[in-house]
Design a protein around this motif. Structure first.
Motif, PDB file in Angstrom:
ATOM      1  N   MET A  32      20.926  26.777   1.077  1.00 52.96           N
ATOM      2  CA  MET A  32      19.488  26.992   1.142  1.00 52.96           C
ATOM      3  C   MET A  32      18.863  26.950  -0.250  1.00 52.96           C
ATOM      4  SD  MET A  32      17.279  27.110   3.448  1.00 52.96           S
ATOM      5  CE  MET A  32      15.599  26.833   2.904  1.00 52.96           C
ATOM      6  N   VAL A  33      19.624  27.352  -1.259  1.00 48.35           N
ATOM      7  CA  VAL A  33      19.087  27.281  -2.622  1.00 48.35           C
ATOM      8  C   VAL A  33      18.812  25.822  -2.991  1.00 48.35           C
ATOM      9  CG1 VAL A  33      19.577  27.686  -5.059  1.00 48.35           C
ATOM     10  CG2 VAL A  33      20.157  29.419  -3.387  1.00 48.35           C
ATOM     11  N   THR A  34      19.745  24.948  -2.692  1.00 54.15           N
ATOM     12  CA  THR A  34      19.508  23.533  -3.010  1.00 54.15           C
ATOM     13  C   THR A  34      18.368  22.991  -2.144  1.00 54.15           C
ATOM     14  OG1 THR A  34      21.072  22.689  -1.380  1.00 54.15           O
ATOM     15  CG2 THR A  34      21.952  23.177  -3.537  1.00 54.15           C
ATOM     16  N   ALA A  35      18.227  23.513  -0.923  1.00 54.06           N
ATOM     17  CA  ALA A  35      17.166  23.038  -0.041  1.00 54.06           C
ATOM     18  C   ALA A  35      15.792  23.537  -0.491  1.00 54.06           C
ATOM     19  CB  ALA A  35      17.437  23.463   1.396  1.00 54.06           C
ATOM     20  N   LEU A  36      15.777  24.400  -1.498  1.00 52.22           N
ATOM     21  CA  LEU A  36      14.491  24.793  -2.099  1.00 52.22           C
ATOM     22  C   LEU A  36      14.227  23.965  -3.356  1.00 52.22           C
ATOM     23  CD1 LEU A  36      14.571  28.680  -1.708  1.00 52.22           C
ATOM     24  CD2 LEU A  36      13.293  27.016  -0.354  1.00 52.22           C
ATOM     25  N   GLY A  37      15.042  22.960  -3.598  1.00 53.02           N
ATOM     26  CA  GLY A  37      14.798  22.070  -4.731  1.00 53.02           C
ATOM     27  C   GLY A  37      15.405  22.556  -6.029  1.00 53.02           C
ATOM     28  N   ILE A  38      16.379  23.463  -5.933  1.00 50.36           N
ATOM     29  CA  ILE A  38      16.970  24.009  -7.154  1.00 50.36           C
ATOM     30  C   ILE A  38      18.345  23.386  -7.390  1.00 50.36           C
ATOM     31  CG2 ILE A  38      17.854  26.128  -8.228  1.00 50.36           C
ATOM     32  CD1 ILE A  38      15.718  27.558  -6.366  1.00 50.36           C
ATOM     33  N   ASP A  39      18.573  22.913  -8.589  1.00 51.05           N
ATOM     34  CA  ASP A  39      19.880  22.344  -8.936  1.00 51.05           C
ATOM     35  C   ASP A  39      20.847  23.493  -9.167  1.00 51.05           C
ATOM     36  OD1 ASP A  39      22.067  21.002  -9.741  1.00 51.05           O
ATOM     37  OD2 ASP A  39      21.131  20.017 -11.462  1.00 51.05           O
ATOM     38  N   VAL A  40      21.589  23.816  -8.134  1.00 50.63           N
ATOM     39  CA  VAL A  40      22.437  25.004  -8.188  1.00 50.63           C
ATOM     40  C   VAL A  40      23.603  24.785  -9.137  1.00 50.63           C
ATOM     41  CG1 VAL A  40      24.015  24.501  -6.287  1.00 50.63           C
ATOM     42  CG2 VAL A  40      23.270  26.847  -6.664  1.00 50.63           C
ATOM     43  N   ARG A  41      23.875  23.521  -9.474  1.00 50.26           N
ATOM     44  CA  ARG A  41      25.012  23.251 -10.349  1.00 50.26           C
ATOM     45  C   ARG A  41      24.826  23.854 -11.740  1.00 50.26           C
ATOM     46  NH1 ARG A  41      25.361  16.987 -10.058  1.00 50.26           N
ATOM     47  NH2 ARG A  41      23.179  17.377 -10.494  1.00 50.26           N
TER      48      ARG A  41
ATOM     49  N   ARG B 264      11.326  15.735  -4.676  1.00 49.38           N
ATOM     50  CA  ARG B 264      10.399  14.617  -4.471  1.00 49.38           C
ATOM     51  C   ARG B 264       9.246  15.017  -3.567  1.00 49.38           C
ATOM     52  NH1 ARG B 264      12.919  10.148  -6.605  1.00 49.38           N
ATOM     53  NH2 ARG B 264      11.178   8.838  -6.017  1.00 49.38           N
ATOM     54  N   GLY B 265       9.275  16.242  -3.054  1.00 49.52           N
ATOM     55  CA  GLY B 265       8.156  16.717  -2.247  1.00 49.52           C
ATOM     56  C   GLY B 265       8.462  16.858  -0.771  1.00 49.52           C
TER      57      GLY B 265
ATOM     58  N   VAL C 218      14.474   5.933   3.863  1.00 50.81           N
ATOM     59  CA  VAL C 218      13.497   5.553   2.844  1.00 50.81           C
ATOM     60  C   VAL C 218      12.312   6.503   2.922  1.00 50.81           C
ATOM     61  CG1 VAL C 218      12.000   3.728   1.992  1.00 50.81           C
ATOM     62  CG2 VAL C 218      14.217   3.155   2.987  1.00 50.81           C
ATOM     63  N   PHE C 219      12.041   7.175   1.789  1.00 50.40           N
ATOM     64  CA  PHE C 219      10.929   8.118   1.721  1.00 50.40           C
ATOM     65  C   PHE C 219       9.906   7.560   0.743  1.00 50.40           C
ATOM     66  CE2 PHE C 219       9.198  11.937  -0.560  1.00 50.40           C
ATOM     67  CZ  PHE C 219       8.321  12.304   0.442  1.00 50.40           C
ATOM     68  N   ASP C 220       8.720   7.197   1.263  1.00 51.44           N
ATOM     69  CA  ASP C 220       7.667   6.698   0.391  1.00 51.44           C
ATOM     70  C   ASP C 220       8.153   5.527  -0.470  1.00 51.44           C
ATOM     71  OD1 ASP C 220       5.174   7.563   0.679  1.00 51.44           O
ATOM     72  OD2 ASP C 220       5.176   8.981  -0.990  1.00 51.44           O
ATOM     73  N   GLY C 221       8.953   4.657   0.119  1.00 57.56           N
ATOM     74  CA  GLY C 221       9.408   3.483  -0.610  1.00 57.56           C
ATOM     75  C   GLY C 221      10.672   3.677  -1.428  1.00 57.56           C
ATOM     76  N   THR C 222      11.234   4.891  -1.454  1.00 58.54           N
ATOM     77  CA  THR C 222      12.447   5.142  -2.250  1.00 58.54           C
ATOM     78  C   THR C 222      13.613   5.521  -1.333  1.00 58.54           C
ATOM     79  OG1 THR C 222      10.968   6.122  -3.869  1.00 58.54           O
ATOM     80  CG2 THR C 222      13.330   6.374  -4.265  1.00 58.54           C
ATOM     81  N   ARG C 223      14.771   4.939  -1.581  1.00 58.88           N
ATOM     82  CA  ARG C 223      15.963   5.342  -0.810  1.00 58.88           C
ATOM     83  C   ARG C 223      16.377   6.744  -1.236  1.00 58.88           C
ATOM     84  NH1 ARG C 223      19.707   0.995   1.191  1.00 58.88           N
ATOM     85  NH2 ARG C 223      21.116   2.747   1.462  1.00 58.88           N
ATOM     86  N   ILE C 224      16.532   7.643  -0.278  1.00 56.95           N
ATOM     87  CA  ILE C 224      16.960   9.001  -0.633  1.00 56.95           C
ATOM     88  C   ILE C 224      18.296   9.343   0.012  1.00 56.95           C
ATOM     89  CG2 ILE C 224      14.617   9.875  -1.005  1.00 56.95           C
ATOM     90  CD1 ILE C 224      14.890  11.210   1.799  1.00 56.95           C
ATOM     91  N   ASP C 225      18.957   8.344   0.619  1.00 51.49           N
ATOM     92  CA  ASP C 225      20.159   8.678   1.385  1.00 51.49           C
ATOM     93  C   ASP C 225      21.399   8.884   0.529  1.00 51.49           C
ATOM     94  OD1 ASP C 225      21.193   5.805   1.168  1.00 51.49           O
ATOM     95  OD2 ASP C 225      19.265   5.530   2.159  1.00 51.49           O
ATOM     96  N   ARG C 226      21.266   8.662  -0.777  1.00 50.30           N
ATOM     97  CA  ARG C 226      22.424   8.947  -1.626  1.00 50.30           C
ATOM     98  C   ARG C 226      22.113  10.069  -2.615  1.00 50.30           C
ATOM     99  NH1 ARG C 226      27.040   5.838  -2.190  1.00 50.30           N
ATOM    100  NH2 ARG C 226      27.288   4.909  -0.151  1.00 50.30           N
ATOM    101  N   MET C 227      20.929  10.643  -2.486  1.00 46.78           N
ATOM    102  CA  MET C 227      20.522  11.682  -3.451  1.00 46.78           C
ATOM    103  C   MET C 227      21.087  13.049  -3.057  1.00 46.78           C
ATOM    104  SD  MET C 227      16.548  11.052  -4.228  1.00 46.78           S
ATOM    105  CE  MET C 227      15.934   9.492  -4.828  1.00 46.78           C
TER     106      MET C 227
ATOM    107  N   ASP D 251       3.025  21.873  -3.201  1.00 51.12           N
ATOM    108  CA  ASP D 251       2.317  20.661  -2.842  1.00 51.12           C
ATOM    109  C   ASP D 251       3.342  19.646  -2.336  1.00 51.12           C
ATOM    110  OD1 ASP D 251       0.226  18.973  -2.502  1.00 51.12           O
ATOM    111  OD2 ASP D 251       0.324  18.157  -4.533  1.00 51.12           O
ATOM    112  N   ASN D 252       3.499  19.548  -1.011  1.00 44.00           N
ATOM    113  CA  ASN D 252       4.541  18.694  -0.453  1.00 44.00           C
ATOM    114  C   ASN D 252       3.996  17.361   0.022  1.00 44.00           C
ATOM    115  OD1 ASN D 252       6.629  20.754  -0.586  1.00 44.00           O
ATOM    116  ND2 ASN D 252       5.418  21.798   0.980  1.00 44.00           N
ATOM    117  N   ARG D 253       4.902  16.418   0.196  1.00 48.98           N
ATOM    118  CA  ARG D 253       4.512  15.128   0.756  1.00 48.98           C
ATOM    119  C   ARG D 253       5.107  14.941   2.149  1.00 48.98           C
ATOM    120  NH1 ARG D 253       6.880  11.978  -3.941  1.00 48.98           N
ATOM    121  NH2 ARG D 253       6.142  10.050  -2.991  1.00 48.98           N
TER     122      ARG D 253
END
Lengths: 293, 234, 381
Positions: free
Chosen positions: A181-190, B78-79, B61-70, B147-149
């Motif tokens: 859940m921490v990573t799912a909040l956009g935090i780089d837990v590493r 990215r929002g 693809v999210f807003d034109g960017t591949r996110i499946d390897r991120m 502020d999310n997308r």
């Protein structure tokens, strides 16, 4: 009465040493799910380097000891952080491989230390006061126990402060509870992983220098033998729980001291039995969470 | 309508078992797209796969960017905000700490505070001691304050009292006015209130895609969700 | 190459191939094969045979660990305890039974039987306790048990285990054909026999219902439990069986080395086993064997290298790491885990098999299934 008091105080002193090793182990496991078998090597290396620097600053003096403790802290933190960055991070999310890598590092570094500093323990000098005793209600308590207890208390206080009052501390506390859940909040837990390794390494490094004071020697195997007790402490206390590690450290060390004295040197066995008992009655440990995430 | 998220051939496994299989759908750039299906068909797993919480293959693809390897945190940065099934608040942290942890830009922090005044009163309380409804507020606030997308919202009304379901629905409708949303929801009344499009999963695959109202009034509801559409809607 | 592969495809082909390999290995003492750099000398010399026999014993031990780790997916840190039970059991029991006046042949057989019973009892007891917990806790309990055993052995409890000195083999009651440098050849054959037995037991377990149950439980405990099977008992049987196999290897070790020291009961020794199994390839029977032989020979050659004049002349920065075999082996292991998770056999498989025929328990990146399975079981989200 005075014997029991002596055993209790020396037990707490030994527990302080266990805590310095176990605190990092527990935090690392709690956050990352990695049982760090290289933790003992952080301790040993810090012990050796702390001794090397300390004896050059002033062998057997307080200045030398303080310099050694400082070196131990820094070396422990650095080596641990590098270990995380170079070896652990590449295996992100692969817990079994991460454990295996630390096993390999643990074995390899002990051999390397033997190559550098020899296989026999090296006697070390310590400030005269630490070799003496203090009378507490009729019990002659060795003074080095006070140093251990004081250092562990300071480390405990600092770690708690760090966890409570800093942004990284917040990430770490949250990550121990639910890393995903921490990573799912956009935090780089590493990044928190590296921080936790560094903190645990620093505590272990300080423990390494203090262990050499406690045992009066440094050796390539010091870390390995302490590590096993630290593992036991970590499991009894509850993996991931700092408070659990603190309580279990003292508990384990006191049980060990009492059994050694009253039950004919069976301290080690008593500790193993305590572990088995705790795991069978309460598998998550004294203060562990219900289920690890 | 243009799409903010395009999913093609998405598959995911848990412990060697296929839970999402070759799924393809779009999330519209406006309003709410609902992801429906019976229990255990892989709705939550699909969302987790989109976020990289589950190991996945395929193209996203999210807003034109591949996110499946991120990695997950990069996707979120990215929002894309996530409101998980079962809230997943940090029980040992206070409400304030939960919110502080989730703050990326905090654009809508004040608006969220007005939306859930209760959270302000309970700022110092451990989140684990909150009621289910309050925990859901924390979970929503964590997502909506930035502020999310795109919003990924998984079963937000599950196990909540009817009064709170209304609050949550209102909060989601407000949010959907400015941010597109992919919503997993069992309560078909809530789906009817919010969604304009539905994507229906069965056995880990997409079996139907189309306008929400049309689907909810058709016999397909019974076939794919096992409920009589009219009854549930009433 | 392709013909061998075709042969290896059929059951009888595999049996024939195995028989040929065993026959070849059995002929080694009669040949004068010399592989400079790998073996210390020609294969008929006692020194070389002793090294090879030791490698075979370690391979058998690694196979027994394969059952626990590779098949059942249990990360045990206590396996050395059972090996030590075999070696110490034989050594101690021979000393206890020799003065009783029983004929020496009977003493020898009785000691072996009692040692195996001991291993079975210890394995069942330790397993029944440790298996009540899973994942990392299981690892810790086994580590603690092994540590306790190590302490008992080192403390010389009851004056039986000889403390740090260890126990030596009482040669008077050992069949004369298994004693002395002259008979290294028979000891080598004994070691080979032990390895073959260990291999056959592994095949049998893996193909039996028992093996299927533990493997299925490794992959998905919940699914097995739902089917009404309790994985606990199956795991316990495998664990105890592996303990007995380890003790058999321990018997061979004692006969071969004529002594046992507390080193073989230390946790480091189990860690070495883990290194061997992973080095060879987790989940492959052949991995344990290849790993055991390669590790032993490497260890032996690196030790020889360490004391060579070529190394002694180097500056400290190079000399110290190069003269520590365990350092080099440890780092090699780290590299294998990081870059070749399938180990030696995994690499061989990927190199020789066409993509489409790859084993299904192996993922695209060559990571053994055991590792991801264990992850799922120890860190379920």
């Amino acid at each position: 009465m005075s014997t029991l008091l002596l055993l209790l105080i020396t037990g707490v002193g030994l527990g302080a040493l266990y805590f310095l090793v176990a605190s990092g182990l527990s935090l690392i496991y709690g956050l990352m799910g990695v049982l760090n078998f290289a933790h003992g090597s952080f301790l040993t290396l810090a012990g050796f380097l702390g001794w090397e620097v300390g004896r050059r600053v002033g062998d057997g003096t307080w200045g030398g000891l303080l310099a050694g403790m400082l070196v131990g802290l820094v070396v422990g933190a650095l080596v641990a952080a590098v270990t995380e960055l170079v070896f652990i991070r590449r295996l992100y999310q692969r817990h079994i491989e991460q454990v295996l890598v630390t096993v390999g590092l643990g074995l390899a570094t002990v051999a390397l230390f033997e190559g550098i500093w020899g296989t026999d323990p090296i006697r070390i000098a310590k400030p005269a006061w630490l070799g003496g005793t203090t009378d507490v209600l009729g019990a002659s308590v060795p003074n080095d126990r006070w140093l251990l207890i004081g250092a562990a208390a300071v480390v405990l206080g600092l770690i708690v402060l760090f966890l409570r009052a800093t942004p990284y501390g917040l990430v770490i506390r949250a990550g121990v509870e639910n890393r995903t859940m921490v990573t799912a909040l956009g935090i780089d837990v590493r990044r928190a992983f590296t921080v936790v390794f560094a903190i645990g390494g620093a505590a272990a490094g300080l423990g390494g220098v203090l262990a050499s004071v406690y045992y009066g020697q440094v050796s390539a195997h010091q870390g390995t033998s302490l590590l096993i007790y630290a593992f036991i402490v970590t499991v009894i206390g509850g993996l991931g729980s700092l408070a659990g590690a603190a309580v279990a450290s003292v508990l384990v060390a006191v049980i060990q001291q009492l059994a050694n004295f009253y039950l004919g040197g069976t301290g080690d066995l008593a500790v193993v039995l305590a572990l088995a008992a705790v795991l069978l009655v309460r598998p998550r440990g004294l203060l562990g969470k219900a289920a690890a995430r | 309508m243009s799409a903010v998220l395009e999913v093609r051939g998405l598959s995911a496994r848990i412990a060697g078992q296929q839970v999402v299989e070759d799924v393809a759908f779009d999330v519209a750039a406006q309003g709410v797209t609902a992801l429906l299906g019976r229990n255990g068909v892989g709705k939550s797993s699909t969302i987790k796969a989109l976020l990289g919480i589950l190991e996945r293959t395929g193209e996203v693809v999210f807003d034109g960017t591949r996110i499946d390897r991120m990695l997950t945190h990069r996707i979120v940065q990215r929002g894309i905000a996530y409101v998980p099934e079962d809230r997943e608040v940090f029980g040992s942290l206070t409400v304030a700490e939960n919110l502080r942890l989730a703050e990326r830009d905090g654009t809508h922090r004040d608006a969220v505070a007005r939306l859930f005044p209760e959270l302000d009163e309970r700022a110092a309380q451990q989140a684990g001691t909150l009621s289910g409804g309050q925990q859901q507020m924390v979970s929503l606030a964590r997502a909506l304050m930035n502020d999310n997308r795109l919003l990924l919202v998984d079963e937000p009304t599950k196990g909540l009292a009817p009064r709170i379901v209304g609050d949550v629905t209102r909060a989601l409708r407000d949010a959907a006015e400015r941010t597109p949303m992919l919503l997993v929801e069992q309560n078909l009344q809530v789906v009817r209130d919010l969604a304009h499009t539905v994507v229906v999963l069965s056995g880990g695959r997409v079996v139907h895609t189309g306008p929400a109202a049309e689907f909810l009034d058709s016999p397909l509801v019974h076939r794919h969700l096992g409920v009589a559409g009219a009854e549930e809607a009433a | 190459m392709s013909r061998i592969r075709a042969l290896a495809g059929s059951t009888w082909g595999r049996v024939a191939l195995g028989a040929v390999l065993v026959a070849l290995a059995a002929c080694l003492p009669l040949l004068a094969l010399d592989i400079p750099g790998v073996l210390p000398g020609p294969t008929y010399t006692p020194g070389t045979l002793a090294v090879l026999a030791y490698a075979l014993i370690i391979a058998a031990l690694a196979l027994s660990y394969h059952l626990v780790f590779g098949v059942a997916g249990l990360l045990s840190f206590g396996h050395a305890m059972f090996f030590a039970a075999g070696a110490y059991g034989l050594g101690v029991l021979l000393r206890l039974l020799a003065p009783t006046g029983i004929p020496s042949e009977a003493v020898f057989l009785l000691a072996i039987v009692l040692t195996l019973v001991l291993a079975l009892v210890v394995g069942t007891l330790a397993g029944s306790l440790a298996l009540r917990v899973t994942g990392i806790s299981f690892a810790m309990v086994t580590l603690a048990f092994a540590q306790a055993a190590n302490v008992l052995i080192r403390r010389n409890v009851g004056g039986l285990t000889g403390g740090e000195e260890g126990v030596t083999l009482l040669v008077d009651v050992v069949p004369p054909g298994l004693v002395g440098v002259v008979n290294t050849r028979s000891l080598y054959w004994l070691a080979l026999a032990i390895l073959v037995i260990a291999y056959l037991v592994c095949v049998w377990v893996e193909r039996s219902r028992l093996g299927h149950v533990v493997a299925a439980a490794r992959e998905n405990e919940l699914r097995v439990t739902v089917l009404g099977i309790r994985p606990y008992r199956a795991r316990l049987v495998v664990f105890a069986l592996a303990a007995v196999l380890a003790a058999v290897a321990g018997l061979g070790f004692m006969l071969l080395q004529s002594s046992a020291t507390p080193r073989i009961s230390a946790s480091d020794f189990t860690l070495t086993l883990l290194v061997i199994v992973v080095l060879g390839g987790v989940g492959y029977r052949w991995g344990a064997i290849v790993g055991g032989v390669v590790y032993t020979l490497l260890d032996q050659r690196l030790s020889a290298l360490a004391s060579s004049p070529a190394i002694a002349g180097l500056p400290d920065v190079l000399r110290i790491p190069l003269s520590e075999p365990l350092f080099l082996l440890g780092m090699l292991f780290v590299l294998v885990v990081m870059f070749a998770p399938g180990g030696i056999v995994g690499i061989a498989h990927r190199a020789t098999r066409p993509r489409r025929r790859r084993r299904e328990d192996e993922r695209e990146d060559g990571r053994p299934a055991v590792m991801s399975d264990m992850e799922a079981s120890t860190h379920g989200s």
